[in-house]
Each structure stands twice: as structure tokens, then as C-alpha cells.
Design a protein around this motif. Structure first.
Motif, PDB file in Angstrom:
ATOM      1  N   SER A  12     -11.176 -10.177   3.075  1.00  0.00           N
ATOM      2  CA  SER A  12      -9.910  -9.766   2.995  1.00  0.00           C
ATOM      3  C   SER A  12      -9.573  -9.181   1.449  1.00  0.00           C
ATOM      4  N   LEU A  16      -8.538  -5.387   0.415  1.00  0.00           N
ATOM      5  CA  LEU A  16      -7.353  -5.314  -0.435  1.00  0.00           C
ATOM      6  C   LEU A  16      -7.773  -4.312  -1.829  1.00  0.00           C
ATOM      7  N   LYS A  17      -8.820  -4.816  -2.466  1.00  0.00           N
ATOM      8  CA  LYS A  17      -9.370  -4.082  -3.885  1.00  0.00           C
ATOM      9  C   LYS A  17      -9.906  -2.637  -3.558  1.00  0.00           C
ATOM     10  N   ASN A  19      -8.701  -0.720  -1.153  1.00  0.00           N
ATOM     11  CA  ASN A  19      -7.462  -0.066  -0.921  1.00  0.00           C
ATOM     12  C   ASN A  19      -6.691  -0.095  -2.017  1.00  0.00           C
ATOM     13  N   TYR A  21      -5.393  -2.315  -4.177  1.00  0.00           N
ATOM     14  CA  TYR A  21      -4.554  -3.142  -4.698  1.00  0.00           C
ATOM     15  C   TYR A  21      -5.310  -3.561  -5.888  1.00  0.00           C
ATOM     16  N   GLU A  25      -1.933  -7.969  -7.882  1.00  0.00           N
ATOM     17  CA  GLU A  25      -1.229  -7.761  -6.510  1.00  0.00           C
ATOM     18  C   GLU A  25      -1.978  -8.594  -5.444  1.00  0.00           C
ATOM     19  N   ILE A  26      -3.212  -8.763  -5.542  1.00  0.00           N
ATOM     20  CA  ILE A  26      -4.016  -9.538  -4.697  1.00  0.00           C
ATOM     21  C   ILE A  26      -3.672 -11.013  -4.950  1.00  0.00           C
TER      22      ILE A  26
END
Length: 87
Positions: A12, A16-17, A19, A21, A25-26
Motif C-alpha cells: 500500500s 501511494l509513493k 501515485n 504521495y 503524506e504517507i
């Protein structure tokens, strides 16, 4: 067994990375946001004056760049060092 949470989080966090982020933020998704959901945002989840200082020191981001607890060198709970792995 100790590494299970990082291994579960890894796909996950990579998604996120990938996409766009950023690391902060993560990390907020794993720290500040859960603290807020638990109604504890005034106690922990961020490093700010007046909050419990619960954090770890590692060469990389646990769950994203590292998935082994042995890569965590220090752990602080309420501002007190509770784990210190000497290199």
C-alpha cells in the motif's frame, strides 16, 4: 511475526509513493490520521510540543523502504528511549 505489520503495509505504501504521495503524506496516513480516528490527536500521532514523543529512528521509512524491524535503530516512547541497537 514482528515484521508482519511492515510487510502488510509495504504494498500500500509503495502504491501511494507511485501515485505521487510524498513520504510525509504517507507517514501521516500511518500516524496522525489513526491518532485522530482514535480521538487521540491531542496525545500522539505527530511530533509537536505537548504531545507524547513516540517515534523511531531508521535508515529509511519503515514499511516503505525497509520491512525488517532489525533496520530500526532506536525507538522512543513518551520521549524515553526504549530500544537502542548499537551499530
Amino acid at each position: 511475526m514482528r515484521d508482519v505489520l511492515m510487510l502488510i503495509a509495504h504494498p500500500s505504501m509503495k502504491l501511494l509513493k507511485n501515485n505521487n504521495y510524498d513520504e510525509n503524506e504517507i507517514l501521516a496516513l500511518l500516524t496522525a490520521n489513526p491518532a485522530a480516528l482514535l480521538g487521540k490527536k491531542d496525545h500522539f500521532g505527530r511530533l509537536e510540543p505537548g504531545l507524547d514523543a513516540n517515534f523511531l529512528v531508521a535508515e529509511g521509512i519503515p514499511g516503505l523502504e525497509i520491512t525488517s524491524v532489525e533496520k530500526i535503530s532506536k525507538v522512543f516512547f513518551r520521549g524515553q528511549k526504549v530500544i537502542d541497537r548499537k551499530k
